[in-house]
Write a protein that holds these residues in place. Structure first.
Motif, PDB file in Angstrom:
ATOM      1  N   LEU A 121       0.819  -1.206   0.000  1.00 12.18           N
ATOM      2  CA  LEU A 121       0.000   0.000   0.000  1.00 12.18           C
ATOM      3  C   LEU A 121       0.856   1.262   0.000  1.00 12.18           C
ATOM      4  O   LEU A 121       0.647   2.179  -0.810  1.00 12.18           O
ATOM      5  CB  LEU A 121      -0.925   0.006   1.222  1.00 12.18           C
ATOM      6  N   MET A 122       1.833   1.330   0.901  1.00 17.93           N
ATOM      7  CA  MET A 122       2.650   2.537   1.003  1.00 17.93           C
ATOM      8  C   MET A 122       3.510   2.735  -0.236  1.00 17.93           C
ATOM      9  O   MET A 122       3.701   3.870  -0.697  1.00 17.93           O
ATOM     10  CB  MET A 122       3.503   2.488   2.276  1.00 17.93           C
ATOM     11  N   ASP A 123       4.021   1.648  -0.799  1.00 21.53           N
ATOM     12  CA  ASP A 123       4.783   1.753  -2.056  1.00 21.53           C
ATOM     13  C   ASP A 123       3.903   2.285  -3.176  1.00 21.53           C
ATOM     14  O   ASP A 123       4.307   3.148  -3.963  1.00 21.53           O
ATOM     15  CB  ASP A 123       5.335   0.381  -2.463  1.00 21.53           C
ATOM     16  N   TRP A 124       2.696   1.757  -3.248  1.00 21.85           N
ATOM     17  CA  TRP A 124       1.754   2.134  -4.298  1.00 21.85           C
ATOM     18  C   TRP A 124       1.365   3.606  -4.194  1.00 21.85           C
ATOM     19  O   TRP A 124       1.371   4.337  -5.190  1.00 21.85           O
ATOM     20  CB  TRP A 124       0.521   1.237  -4.180  1.00 21.85           C
ATOM     21  N   ASN A 130       4.109  10.731  -6.311  1.00 22.36           N
ATOM     22  CA  ASN A 130       5.332  11.235  -6.947  1.00 22.36           C
ATOM     23  C   ASN A 130       5.208  11.270  -8.468  1.00 22.36           C
ATOM     24  O   ASN A 130       6.156  11.662  -9.156  1.00 22.36           O
ATOM     25  CB  ASN A 130       6.533  10.386  -6.540  1.00 22.36           C
ATOM     26  N   ASN A 131       4.057  10.855  -8.977  1.00 22.23           N
ATOM     27  CA  ASN A 131       3.817  10.842 -10.420  1.00 22.23           C
ATOM     28  C   ASN A 131       3.278  12.206 -10.845  1.00 22.23           C
ATOM     29  O   ASN A 131       2.157  12.585 -10.501  1.00 22.23           O
ATOM     30  CB  ASN A 131       2.814   9.736 -10.761  1.00 22.23           C
ATOM     31  N   GLU A 132       4.070  12.950 -11.609  1.00 25.42           N
ATOM     32  CA  GLU A 132       3.690  14.308 -12.012  1.00 25.42           C
ATOM     33  C   GLU A 132       2.439  14.332 -12.889  1.00 25.42           C
ATOM     34  O   GLU A 132       1.761  15.355 -12.973  1.00 25.42           O
ATOM     35  CB  GLU A 132       4.849  14.967 -12.773  1.00 25.42           C
ATOM     36  N   GLU A 133       2.130  13.236 -13.540  1.00 25.38           N
ATOM     37  CA  GLU A 133       0.941  13.198 -14.389  1.00 25.38           C
ATOM     38  C   GLU A 133      -0.336  13.091 -13.546  1.00 25.38           C
ATOM     39  O   GLU A 133      -1.421  13.433 -14.025  1.00 25.38           O
ATOM     40  CB  GLU A 133       1.017  12.029 -15.371  1.00 25.38           C
ATOM     41  N   ILE A 134      -0.203  12.603 -12.313  1.00 15.08           N
ATOM     42  CA  ILE A 134      -1.363  12.462 -11.431  1.00 15.08           C
ATOM     43  C   ILE A 134      -1.404  13.576 -10.391  1.00 15.08           C
ATOM     44  O   ILE A 134      -2.461  14.163 -10.128  1.00 15.08           O
ATOM     45  CB  ILE A 134      -1.347  11.085 -10.738  1.00 15.08           C
ATOM     46  N   PHE A 135      -0.247  13.861  -9.782  1.00 14.38           N
ATOM     47  CA  PHE A 135      -0.131  14.935  -8.793  1.00 14.38           C
ATOM     48  C   PHE A 135       0.843  15.993  -9.330  1.00 14.38           C
ATOM     49  O   PHE A 135       1.992  16.072  -8.891  1.00 14.38           O
ATOM     50  CB  PHE A 135       0.376  14.387  -7.456  1.00 14.38           C
ATOM     51  N   PRO A 136       0.396  16.787 -10.301  1.00 15.91           N
ATOM     52  CA  PRO A 136       1.309  17.783 -10.892  1.00 15.91           C
ATOM     53  C   PRO A 136       1.713  18.852  -9.889  1.00 15.91           C
ATOM     54  O   PRO A 136       0.894  19.296  -9.087  1.00 15.91           O
ATOM     55  CB  PRO A 136       0.474  18.384 -12.034  1.00 15.91           C
ATOM     56  N   THR A 137       2.969  19.223  -9.922  1.00 12.93           N
ATOM     57  CA  THR A 137       3.466  20.264  -9.012  1.00 12.93           C
ATOM     58  C   THR A 137       3.858  21.533  -9.754  1.00 12.93           C
ATOM     59  O   THR A 137       4.060  22.574  -9.129  1.00 12.93           O
ATOM     60  CB  THR A 137       4.691  19.752  -8.229  1.00 12.93           C
ATOM     61  N   ARG A 138       3.967  21.469 -11.071  1.00 15.83           N
ATOM     62  CA  ARG A 138       4.365  22.644 -11.846  1.00 15.83           C
ATOM     63  C   ARG A 138       3.161  23.565 -12.075  1.00 15.83           C
ATOM     64  O   ARG A 138       2.044  23.095 -12.321  1.00 15.83           O
ATOM     65  CB  ARG A 138       4.976  22.229 -13.193  1.00 15.83           C
ATOM     66  N   ILE A 139       3.400  24.850 -11.984  1.00 17.97           N
ATOM     67  CA  ILE A 139       2.346  25.850 -12.168  1.00 17.97           C
ATOM     68  C   ILE A 139       1.767  25.744 -13.574  1.00 17.97           C
ATOM     69  O   ILE A 139       2.505  25.653 -14.562  1.00 17.97           O
ATOM     70  CB  ILE A 139       2.902  27.272 -11.930  1.00 17.97           C
ATOM     71  N   GLY A 140       0.448  25.748 -13.643  1.00 18.14           N
ATOM     72  CA  GLY A 140      -0.214  25.713 -14.935  1.00 18.14           C
ATOM     73  C   GLY A 140      -0.513  24.332 -15.470  1.00 18.14           C
ATOM     74  O   GLY A 140      -1.231  24.191 -16.451  1.00 18.14           O
TER      75      GLY A 140
END
Length: 227
Positions: A121-124, A130-140
């Motif tokens: 679970l924790m690995d998943w 950490n996946n930028e396509e799911i949790f994007p961190t870049r503005i815009g």
């Protein structure tokens, strides 16, 4: 609550490294706002409400990562009591069993021990956040269309950690003098998922029906479910 958790639990035993928000980003500012509200003693039902003008996906992302960190801290500290021998099945009492399934190694629901399940679970979750396509961190960069569905799955599985800890290991939490802090973390989690309808009510049944068998569940938990 964050300070109390760190004082009670051993931060060196977090199950996975803490996910941090980048200073200067919108999510970092939202995180600080949420933490300030928690420390101010504001009612938790009010704390979880979306602040005016804020994006709901950002708000959900901030809380999901924070809950991941907190639950990591709780389980990591008491994981020595959750072993292959004591917990050969990932369960929530006699009635509820949780099987693991993912898109890689376990394509069909698979029976695992609680420690194995927690590790998977924790690995998943760590991979997802950490996946930028799911949790994007870049503005815009927008969130994906299925973002809230992904969060629902993550939060549903994190809820199962609470179920297992409360029903099978709450004596250990009490022995550490940490029940008040775990209860507060759970209450915060419960109010948040309820505010945004992020977890199916059927998933909440183990802590609604099994409380009779768990004499140490606090009134704050029971009251939260009865409302």
């Amino acid at each position: 609550m964050a300070l109390c958790l760190k004082q009670v639990f051993n931060k060196d035993k977090t199950f996975r490294p803490r996910k941090k928000f980048e200073p200067g980003t919108q999510r970092f500012e939202l995180y600080k706002k949420a933490q300030a509200s928690l420390k101010s003693g504001v009612d938790l039902k009010a704390v979880v409400q979306l602040p005016p003008g804020e994006n709901i996906n950002d708000w959900i992302a901030v809380h999901l990562v924070d809950f991941f960190n907190r639950i990591n801290l709780i389980y990591g500290t008491m994981s020595e009591f959750c072993t292959e021998k004591s917990c050969p099945i990932m369960s929530g009492g006699l009635k509820y069993e949780y099987r693991w399934q993912d898109d890689y190694k376990f394509r069909k629901p698979t029976k695992l021990s609680a420690p194995q399940y927690m590790c998977m679970l924790m690995d998943w979750i760590e991979t997802l956040i950490n996946n930028e396509e799911i949790f994007p961190t870049r503005i815009g960069v927008p969130f994906p269309k299925n973002f809230q569905q992904v969060c629902t799955k993550i939060l549903t599985r994190l809820f199962r950690v609470f179920v297992h800890v409360y029903i099978h290991h709450f004596d250990s939490i009490i022995s550490m003098g940490a029940e008040a802090h775990v209860n507060t973390c759970y209450k915060h989690f419960y109010y948040f998922i309820s505010e945004f309808s992020l977890v199916d009510q059927r998933e909440l049944e183990p802590l609604m029906k099994e409380w009779v068998a768990v004499s140490h569940l606090s009134n704050c938990i029971l009251d939260g479910h009865k409302r």
